[in-house]
Design an enzyme around this catalytic site. Sequence first.
Site, PDB file in Angstrom:
ATOM      1  N   GLU A 258       0.897  -1.168   0.000  1.00 26.34           N
ATOM      2  CA  GLU A 258       0.000   0.000   0.000  1.00 26.34           C
ATOM      3  C   GLU A 258       0.919   1.198   0.000  1.00 26.34           C
ATOM      4  O   GLU A 258       1.598   1.454   0.983  1.00 26.34           O
ATOM      5  CB  GLU A 258      -0.844   0.026   1.280  1.00 26.34           C
ATOM      6  CG  GLU A 258      -1.757  -1.157   1.471  1.00 26.34           C
ATOM      7  CD  GLU A 258      -2.888  -1.168   0.473  1.00 26.34           C
ATOM      8  OE1 GLU A 258      -3.101  -0.144  -0.194  1.00 26.34           O
ATOM      9  OE2 GLU A 258      -3.527  -2.214   0.355  1.00 26.34           O
ATOM     10  N   CYS A 297      -2.518   8.782   3.243  1.00 25.18           N
ATOM     11  CA  CYS A 297      -2.297   8.170   1.932  1.00 25.18           C
ATOM     12  C   CYS A 297      -3.483   8.420   1.014  1.00 25.18           C
ATOM     13  O   CYS A 297      -3.345   8.415  -0.200  1.00 25.18           O
ATOM     14  CB  CYS A 297      -2.071   6.680   2.094  1.00 25.18           C
ATOM     15  SG  CYS A 297      -3.383   5.866   3.011  1.00 25.18           S
TER      16      CYS A 297
HETATM   17  P1  NAP Z   1       8.606   4.972   4.164  1.00 28.97           P
HETATM   18  O1  NAP Z   1       9.733   5.869   4.417  1.00 28.97           O
HETATM   19  O2  NAP Z   1       8.531   4.262   2.878  1.00 28.97           O
HETATM   20  O3  NAP Z   1       8.592   3.936   5.371  1.00 28.97           O
HETATM   21  C1  NAP Z   1       7.590   2.982   5.488  1.00 28.97           C
HETATM   22  C2  NAP Z   1       8.043   1.877   6.402  1.00 28.97           C
HETATM   23  O4  NAP Z   1       9.105   1.167   5.787  1.00 28.97           O
HETATM   24  C3  NAP Z   1       8.591   2.360   7.740  1.00 28.97           C
HETATM   25  O5  NAP Z   1       8.190   1.471   8.744  1.00 28.97           O
HETATM   26  C4  NAP Z   1      10.083   2.303   7.522  1.00 28.97           C
HETATM   27  O6  NAP Z   1      10.788   2.149   8.725  1.00 28.97           O
HETATM   28  C5  NAP Z   1      10.184   1.062   6.689  1.00 28.97           C
HETATM   29  N1  NAP Z   1      11.416   0.926   5.951  1.00 28.97           N
HETATM   30  C6  NAP Z   1      12.095   1.875   5.269  1.00 28.97           C
HETATM   31  N2  NAP Z   1      13.186   1.325   4.699  1.00 28.97           N
HETATM   32  C7  NAP Z   1      13.181   0.017   5.017  1.00 28.97           C
HETATM   33  C8  NAP Z   1      14.050  -1.064   4.745  1.00 28.97           C
HETATM   34  N3  NAP Z   1      15.126  -0.909   3.988  1.00 28.97           N
HETATM   35  N4  NAP Z   1      13.749  -2.271   5.263  1.00 28.97           N
HETATM   36  C9  NAP Z   1      12.663  -2.462   6.022  1.00 28.97           C
HETATM   37  N5  NAP Z   1      11.798  -1.460   6.313  1.00 28.97           N
HETATM   38  C10 NAP Z   1      12.073  -0.229   5.819  1.00 28.97           C
HETATM   39  O7  NAP Z   1       7.225   5.732   4.319  1.00 28.97           O
HETATM   40  P2  NAP Z   1       6.769   6.704   5.502  1.00 28.97           P
HETATM   41  O8  NAP Z   1       7.553   7.964   5.359  1.00 28.97           O
HETATM   42  O9  NAP Z   1       6.795   6.043   6.828  1.00 28.97           O
HETATM   43  O10 NAP Z   1       5.272   6.942   5.134  1.00 28.97           O
HETATM   44  C11 NAP Z   1       4.832   7.883   4.203  1.00 28.97           C
HETATM   45  C12 NAP Z   1       4.451   7.232   2.912  1.00 28.97           C
HETATM   46  O11 NAP Z   1       3.568   6.168   3.154  1.00 28.97           O
HETATM   47  C13 NAP Z   1       3.727   8.176   1.996  1.00 28.97           C
HETATM   48  O12 NAP Z   1       4.280   8.078   0.733  1.00 28.97           O
HETATM   49  C14 NAP Z   1       2.295   7.663   2.019  1.00 28.97           C
HETATM   50  O13 NAP Z   1       1.570   7.927   0.848  1.00 28.97           O
HETATM   51  C15 NAP Z   1       2.469   6.224   2.252  1.00 28.97           C
HETATM   52  N6  NAP Z   1       1.286   5.650   2.902  1.00 28.97           N
HETATM   53  C16 NAP Z   1       0.494   4.807   2.201  1.00 28.97           C
HETATM   54  C17 NAP Z   1      -0.618   4.258   2.802  1.00 28.97           C
HETATM   55  C18 NAP Z   1      -1.525   3.299   2.073  1.00 28.97           C
HETATM   56  O14 NAP Z   1      -2.355   2.645   2.703  1.00 28.97           O
HETATM   57  N7  NAP Z   1      -1.426   3.169   0.776  1.00 28.97           N
HETATM   58  C19 NAP Z   1      -0.923   4.557   4.123  1.00 28.97           C
HETATM   59  C20 NAP Z   1      -0.095   5.437   4.803  1.00 28.97           C
HETATM   60  C21 NAP Z   1       1.015   5.979   4.172  1.00 28.97           C
HETATM   61  P3  NAP Z   1      11.623   3.362   9.375  1.00 28.97           P
HETATM   62  O15 NAP Z   1      10.662   4.400   9.744  1.00 28.97           O
HETATM   63  O16 NAP Z   1      12.258   2.731  10.539  1.00 28.97           O
HETATM   64  O17 NAP Z   1      12.591   3.819   8.327  1.00 28.97           O
END
Ligand code: NAP
Length: 676
Positions: A258, A297
């Site tokens: 997602e 999101c």
């Molecule tokens: P993100 O930077 O992609 O991080 C998402 C998750 O992935 C976090 O728990 C992060 O952990 C983890 N992560 C990052 N690098 C990783 C790796 N190499 N290995 C394992 N895990 C890793 O996104 P975010 O900044 O938290 O969230 C914002 C984004 O999420 C926006 O683009 C938004 O649109 C999207 N979003 C989508 C939905 C949906 O349902 N479609 C819902 C909410 C948000 P760390 O924080 O520890 O780095």
Amino acid sequence: MSLQQISSFAAGQWVAPGNGARTIASAITGEPFATAGNSALDVQAMLDFARNTGGPALRQMTFHQRAKMLKALAQTLSGHKQALYDLSFNTGATQNDHLIDIDGGIGTMFVFASKGRREMPDSHVYLDGDLEQLSRNGTFLGQHICTPLHGVAIHINAFNFPVWGMLEKLAPTLLAGVPAIVKPATNSCYVTELAVRIMLDSGILPAGALQLVSGGIGDMLDHLTCQDVVSFTGSADTALKLRQNPVILNNSVRFVAEQDSLNASILGPDAVPGTPEFDLFVKEVSREMTTKAGQKCTAIRRIITPDTQVGPVIEALSARLAKTTIGDPRLETTRMGALVSSGQKADVLAKADIIGQEAERVFGDPTAFDVEGTDTKNGAFVPPMLFHCADPDNAQRVHDTEAFGPVSTIMGYRDLDHAIAIANRGQGSLVTSLITHDTEVAQNVVIGTAAYNGRIYINDRDSMKESTGHGSPLPHMVHGGPGRAGGGEEMGGVRGVQHYMQRTAIQGSPRMLSSLGKKWVPGAPEIQGPAHPFTRKFGELSIGETLNTASRTITLDDIEHFAHFTGDTFYAHMNDDAAARNPFFPGRVAHGYLLLSFAAGLFVEPNEGPVLANTGLDGLRFMKPVVAGDSIKVRLTVKQKTQRTDEYGEVRWHVTLTNQDDEMVAEYELLTMNAY
Ligand code: NAP
């Protein structure tokens, strides 16, 4: 000030932050207040604990037992909401935002608990769809079933909904019978940690059912097997990186993503100023821009209006956004809080600059806006920013740049086809909304955009009072979307539970399928009970227990009497010639409802007993007409039993009516509530 230690819960132990821990700052003040992460976390031990201890314990329970467990968890979390709210202010969220995240998450768990009891069986195998007839005589049949995967679900969540983001995945996972390892985003993991502690401390969950990684996940994904699932929520960039993991690819590990999407909201051509729809549109867009400071999101990133309405919408929206007080989320006057971190603020401003290359900023200046509250000067605050893109056809960045904050771009359309084309430039969205009162507009937009969307939200004067909002994914409805949105799907009721189960096509005899599905299948053996089944309590009845009744002859007097008594003097029952002209009847025929009434007369046991009520009838089919002189008899078989309370349960009876030549006349399922 010492930093709060945000722990992980691994293989039955709380593990404090250690090497590689990251510092987390308050979104309001910018001050560091917590630390999380430990590179020494034993990820293999966590996976083993889930697979060898949590999974077997969960799989021993039935769907109903797991549903009751979810309800108890949701009730426990409800009792600790205030503590979660208090902590969650640090993420920049307001009390209204908490209602979406914390109350919304708990509500989602309650819905899955209820659906598990109502729509899933009190057993270990979920039957997916109906029986498939695979042979002429019905001795060889097919049935799809779902059973829980034997692995572990790794939930990697985004920072914006530390509670809902966890619970919307955890509820279907546990209901399926699969243990979970939850990895929240580090920036807001302290709220998730508290929610996990509350659940674990309640003692409701079996050991190994739930573990937590606060901070980095290490090389956990390198140890996954075909029985595991990764359910990821976050940015497209991270999703792309994780889904390319060779172990995930080699082992065909399910990977649900997602991710971000450039959701649109379309104003119908009918919704001109002065209509309830115009005001509704402005209200919805403004709410979507400012709730969670736009860190949703599903937020509306692209506002698509008729060319003629661009000016009026900018004016009305700007007036509304101007009333949005920004500041410390703990203040009651604050309508919009902070972004989660200064890093997020820098990212949003950079993305807004990119959008600004193709669009003019018509509201909100990030260098000049008021922030309420003391000690907020280093907080991650930004104002709502509205852009206008005059040439959406030749623009690209406005369609593919997600500024994950209160940023949205308005663009005009010439006609509905143009509106659809602009909306689809998002290349796959979680949701598109349409505000119109015109059904033809709605039909065109749905047909034109549904393939690009996981959800379409249509609102107008009829539904606006009760509608749930463009941005709210509901546990009953599918959440996810194609393409840019990740190609994943979550929730959607039992569909969401199935993501953690394997669907298997089972082929076999009626006896085999009956026993496997705990649901009697025509052709399976009939069991003769020791007494009339209506005299037997819920717990005493066996699946397949059958009553074969005596027969009763239908007379012309019966048909006449029934017709005049009920008023149903339809010609097919009264007029021989007219009935015979009908291609379905040989002449006057008995009423179907007369046959049902006679059937009840043949099978009921009249005395007071364990059958408490007849609660309905499903799947009624009349197969062959019955004429005066024919006789009918009934076969009544216990098809399925579903306990409802400690006192009673629902019995689903398979009922067939056959005539003197043993031809099937009618078939249905009768529902009764029986005392336990
Ligand atoms: P993100 O930077 O992609 O991080 C998402 C998750 O992935 C976090 O728990 C992060 O952990 C983890 N992560 C990052 N690098 C990783 C790796 N190499 N290995 C394992 N895990 C890793 O996104 P975010 O900044 O938290 O969230 C914002 C984004 O999420 C926006 O683009 C938004 O649109 C999207 N979003 C989508 C939905 C949906 O349902 N479609 C819902 C909410 C948000 P760390 O924080 O520890 O780095």
